[in-house]
Design an enzyme around this catalytic site. Structure first.
Site, PDB file in Angstrom:
ATOM      1  N   ARG A 152       0.865  -1.177   0.000  1.00 44.02           N
ATOM      2  CA  ARG A 152       0.000   0.000   0.000  1.00 44.02           C
ATOM      3  C   ARG A 152       0.900   1.225   0.000  1.00 44.02           C
ATOM      4  NH1 ARG A 152      -2.039  -3.470   4.122  1.00 44.02           N
ATOM      5  NH2 ARG A 152      -4.120  -4.298   3.662  1.00 44.02           N
ATOM      6  N   LYS A 202      -2.015  -2.395   8.018  1.00 44.10           N
ATOM      7  CA  LYS A 202      -3.168  -1.868   8.743  1.00 44.10           C
ATOM      8  C   LYS A 202      -3.236  -2.482  10.132  1.00 44.10           C
ATOM      9  CE  LYS A 202      -6.215  -0.693   4.872  1.00 44.10           C
ATOM     10  NZ  LYS A 202      -7.529  -0.956   4.236  1.00 44.10           N
ATOM     11  N   HIS A 227      -1.979   2.465  -5.984  1.00 46.76           N
ATOM     12  CA  HIS A 227      -2.694   1.214  -5.704  1.00 46.76           C
ATOM     13  C   HIS A 227      -2.785   0.330  -6.939  1.00 46.76           C
ATOM     14  CE1 HIS A 227      -4.550  -0.401  -2.119  1.00 46.76           C
ATOM     15  NE2 HIS A 227      -5.508  -0.939  -2.834  1.00 46.76           N
ATOM     16  N   ARG A 232      -0.152  -2.178  -6.811  1.00 47.82           N
ATOM     17  CA  ARG A 232      -0.485  -3.252  -5.858  1.00 47.82           C
ATOM     18  C   ARG A 232      -1.410  -4.273  -6.521  1.00 47.82           C
ATOM     19  NH1 ARG A 232      -1.074  -4.526  -0.265  1.00 47.82           N
ATOM     20  NH2 ARG A 232      -3.217  -4.926   0.426  1.00 47.82           N
ATOM     21  N   HIS A 273      -4.041  -8.909   3.572  1.00 49.24           N
ATOM     22  CA  HIS A 273      -5.497  -8.865   3.688  1.00 49.24           C
ATOM     23  C   HIS A 273      -5.940  -9.674   4.906  1.00 49.24           C
ATOM     24  CE1 HIS A 273      -6.184  -7.995  -0.878  1.00 49.24           C
ATOM     25  NE2 HIS A 273      -5.956  -6.895  -0.183  1.00 49.24           N
ATOM     26  N   TYR A 322      -9.173 -10.734  -7.185  1.00 53.98           N
ATOM     27  CA  TYR A 322      -8.183 -11.003  -8.225  1.00 53.98           C
ATOM     28  C   TYR A 322      -8.530 -12.227  -9.056  1.00 53.98           C
ATOM     29  CZ  TYR A 322      -5.791  -7.380  -5.766  1.00 53.98           C
ATOM     30  OH  TYR A 322      -5.501  -6.173  -5.182  1.00 53.98           O
TER      31      TYR A 322
END
Length: 319
Positions: free
Chosen positions: A152, A176, A247, A250, A273, A282
């Site tokens: 990110r 995150k 992004h 990514r 994730h 994806y």
């Protein structure tokens, strides 16, 4: 036995601490949750509904209230998810016995698949960089690290020298919720970093900024906006007509892995994730690519299409 409820503001403050300390969310994520919750609190006040007496039927009214604010389906889904989490917290903490929002359906969100770049397009993007300029090697290293590691943009701007383990070919990424993960880094990205470090080593770096990998010419670490502007500028110079951002690289990283045969669990781990559901987008990207390949190359389809351009023609890379 239900916990006694006396002060709503204190309860909300405890919930904020729960998100920060127990859930481990970043300050930005905590503020986003609290902002969404504030919409529910405003609705309850307007409708004179006590916080602990919310019922399922009130949620339709709340959704209509949010839509009247001009908020779209994607944001509404996020807000409803946040409200569900808040009321689940109230259950766990003993204020209510059942979560009245559990059966709330989220709005259907049209799925917009993100743009991706092929490896050839990433090469074209990097070739647009003028290496004679001070920031040239830095910017090429940024693009290569984003594409090779799937970071990110916030993870890239906060990447530290102490988190690089280039001899072992991996980096430690703080994602995150301050969650750490180890991500392999390619030899190509390592080489670009080494070119950048030759320039970085002669810089006048501001005190406190010494550990950041990527710096601006004043010796401060980069911001997300600076990286966004830089990538958009090079995309325009390279003639890439897609709407791209940091992004995009990514997404391109994940798509390249999937097309190369990597399994979803591995991609999930490398992207950081929390849920495999997020990674599953994806598979849609890969299916879209597969459909295009079938339409272009299967003998039952070829005669329905005009001849394809020469794949060596760089113009085809920009479509």
């Amino acid at each position: 036995m239900r916990k006694e409820f006396t002060d709503q503001s204190k309860l909300i403050a405890r919930y904020r601490n729960y998100l920060k300390l127990e859930k481990g969310l970043s300050p930005n994520s905590v503020e986003a949750y609290m902002l969404d919750l504030s919409k529910m609190l405003t609705f309850l006040e307007m409708e004179n509904i006590p916080l602990l007496e919310l019922q399922l039927e009130h949620m339709d009214q709340f959704a209509a209230f949010v839509i009247d604010l001009g908020i779209g389906a994607r944001s509404l889904a996020r807000i409803l998810s946040g409200v569900r989490q808040f009321y689940q917290y109230l259950v766990v903490d003993g204020y209510i016995e059942n979560n009245p929002t559990e059966l709330v359906d989220s709005p259907r969100i049209p799925q917009h698949l993100p743009e991706v770049l092929s490896t050839a397009e990433v090469d074209i993007l990097e070739q647009a960089i003028d290496l004679s300029k001070w920031e040239g090697h830095r910017n090429r290293a940024i693009i290569e690290v984003l594409f090779s590691c799937g970071l990110r943009v916030s993870e890239l701007t906060h990447l530290k020298m102490s988190n690089l383990h280039l001899d072992e070919e991996f980096i430690r990424v703080i994602g995150k919720g301050s969650k750490e993960r180890l991500v392999p880094i390619s030899q190509r990205a390592i080489r670009e970093l080494e070119f950048w470090f030759a320039d970085r080593n002669v810089m006048n770096i501001k005190p406190g900024e010494e550990n950041y990998v990527f710096l601006n010419r004043r010796g401060h670490h980069l911001t997300r906006t600076m990286v966004l502007i830089m990538i958009k500028k090079y995309a325009q110079q390279a003639g890439i007509r897609k709407t791209i951002s940091p992004h995009t690289l990514r997404h391109s990283f994940a798509t390249a892995l999937l097309e190369g045969g990597a399994d979803l669990r591995s991609i999930q781990a490398m992207l950081g994730h929390e849920s495999i559901v997020t990674t599953e987008i994806y598979t849609h990207l890969d299916t879209s690519s597969l459909r295009r390949q079938i339409l272009e190359h299967h003998p039952r389809n070829i005669h329905h299409h005009s001849p394809q351009p020469n794949p060596d023609d760089s113009e085809t890379l920009l479509q």
